[in-house]
Scaffold this active site. Structure first.
Site, PDB file in Angstrom:
ATOM      1  N   VAL A 157       0.836  -1.207   0.000  1.00 54.03           N
ATOM      2  CA  VAL A 157       0.000   0.000   0.000  1.00 54.03           C
ATOM      3  C   VAL A 157       0.869   1.256   0.000  1.00 54.03           C
ATOM      4  O   VAL A 157       0.604   2.216  -0.726  1.00 54.03           O
ATOM      5  CB  VAL A 157      -0.960  -0.005   1.208  1.00 54.03           C
ATOM      6  CG1 VAL A 157      -1.677   1.339   1.334  1.00 54.03           C
ATOM      7  CG2 VAL A 157      -1.979  -1.120   1.050  1.00 54.03           C
ATOM      8  N   TYR A 158       1.916   1.242   0.799  1.00 53.27           N
ATOM      9  CA  TYR A 158       2.836   2.385   0.813  1.00 53.27           C
ATOM     10  C   TYR A 158       3.434   2.593  -0.568  1.00 53.27           C
ATOM     11  O   TYR A 158       3.495   3.723  -1.078  1.00 53.27           O
ATOM     12  CB  TYR A 158       3.937   2.141   1.839  1.00 53.27           C
ATOM     13  CG  TYR A 158       4.894   3.298   2.003  1.00 53.27           C
ATOM     14  CD1 TYR A 158       4.505   4.465   2.642  1.00 53.27           C
ATOM     15  CD2 TYR A 158       6.206   3.214   1.528  1.00 53.27           C
ATOM     16  CE1 TYR A 158       5.387   5.524   2.804  1.00 53.27           C
ATOM     17  CE2 TYR A 158       7.095   4.259   1.685  1.00 53.27           C
ATOM     18  CZ  TYR A 158       6.682   5.419   2.318  1.00 53.27           C
ATOM     19  OH  TYR A 158       7.549   6.471   2.469  1.00 53.27           O
ATOM     20  N   ALA A 159       3.873   1.505  -1.206  1.00 55.00           N
ATOM     21  CA  ALA A 159       4.452   1.593  -2.543  1.00 55.00           C
ATOM     22  C   ALA A 159       3.431   2.147  -3.532  1.00 55.00           C
ATOM     23  O   ALA A 159       3.766   2.967  -4.395  1.00 55.00           O
ATOM     24  CB  ALA A 159       4.945   0.221  -2.989  1.00 55.00           C
ATOM     25  N   THR A 161       0.956   4.197  -2.896  1.00 56.33           N
ATOM     26  CA  THR A 161       0.759   5.635  -2.688  1.00 56.33           C
ATOM     27  C   THR A 161       1.924   6.441  -3.239  1.00 56.33           C
ATOM     28  O   THR A 161       1.736   7.533  -3.790  1.00 56.33           O
ATOM     29  CB  THR A 161       0.564   5.966  -1.199  1.00 56.33           C
ATOM     30  OG1 THR A 161       1.759   5.688  -0.449  1.00 56.33           O
ATOM     31  CG2 THR A 161      -0.599   5.188  -0.597  1.00 56.33           C
TER      32      THR A 161
END
Length: 246
Positions: A157-159, A161
């Site tokens: 999810v971080y990647a 975003t």
């Protein structure tokens, strides 16, 4: 770039400027001659330390409490910075949130929170600041090398975003070009901050250069992108990670 008539000093706004990379960026821009407004959310003491450090070196700075998940607080922060220092020449969007978990354990609330800060908040910050940025100004987003590849379970999810931030900078370059405003995205790899303090040795061993980066190294790239010599670069994402994603 021209400064506002309200002050002969250039002005910059750093979203998320109280710690780590953001604090180093705020101090470097102050050293480069900018009056600096910086935002913070939860650590007024750290924000005050950055302001004090800048002022002790003869610069001008203010800290503004603003949650990047709140659209009103974002626009209010921009208004406060402009009221204090005049029209802006540089905006750095550094505010971000990391929470990791494997797919089957990732909570909906965490997903919504990360999208709100890391994507929605970045867009809203750029939108709010653009109206108060001098023609020929600079916008710099702080993304992540995970937009290229994380290689770590739980970082999906971080990647996602941060890949969105890279795409946003690339496409908004077209919107801003008629005013001579450039927008570029920096994608740091592992950096020595309070967030990475417990895993520095592991990160250093994994990295081809055998070390992690320093916040000041990211700040130096921000300094370049804020200056006249970078005026022909826009819409770019620059990965600075010691070879992590090679």
């Amino acid at each position: 770039m021209q400064t506002d008539s309200k002050t002969s000093q250039k002005a910059a706004l750093v979203f998320g400027g109280s710690r780590g990379i953001g604090a180093a960026v705020a101090k470097r821009l102050a050293r480069d001659g900018f009056a600096v407004a910086l935002t913070y959310v939860s650590r007024p003491d750290k924000a005050a330390e950055v302001v004090a450090s800048i002022e002790a070196a003869g610069g001008r700075a203010i800290a503004i409490k603003a949650d990047s998940a709140d659209a009103t607080q974002i626009t209010d922060a921009v208004a406060t910075a402009v009221e204090r220092f005049g029209r802006l020449q540089v905006a750095v969007v550094n505010a971000g949130l990391y929470q990791g978990a494997p797919l089957e354990q990732f909570r909906l609330e965490t997903l919504d929170q990360m999208l709100s800060v890391n994507v929605r908040g970045v867009f809203l910050a750029i939108q709010a600041v653009a109206a108060h940025l001098s023609d020929g100004g600079r916008i710099i987003t702080i993304g992540s090398n995970t937009a290229v590849r994380s290689g770590v379970v739980g970082s999906s999810v971080y990647a996602m975003t941060k890949a969105a931030v890279a795409a946003l900078a690339r496409e908004l370059a077209l919107d801003l070009a008629p005013r001579g405003i450039t927008i570029n995205n920096i994608q740091p790899g592992p950096i020595e901050t309070d967030i990475t303090a417990d895993v520095l040795e592991m990160l250093a061993k994994r990295n081809p250069l055998g070390r992690v980066g320093q916040p000041e190294e990211i700040a130096a790239l921000v300094s370049y992108l804020s200056g006249a010599e970078s005026g022909y670069m826009t819409g770019a994402s620059l990965t600075i990670d010691g070879g992590w994603t090679l």
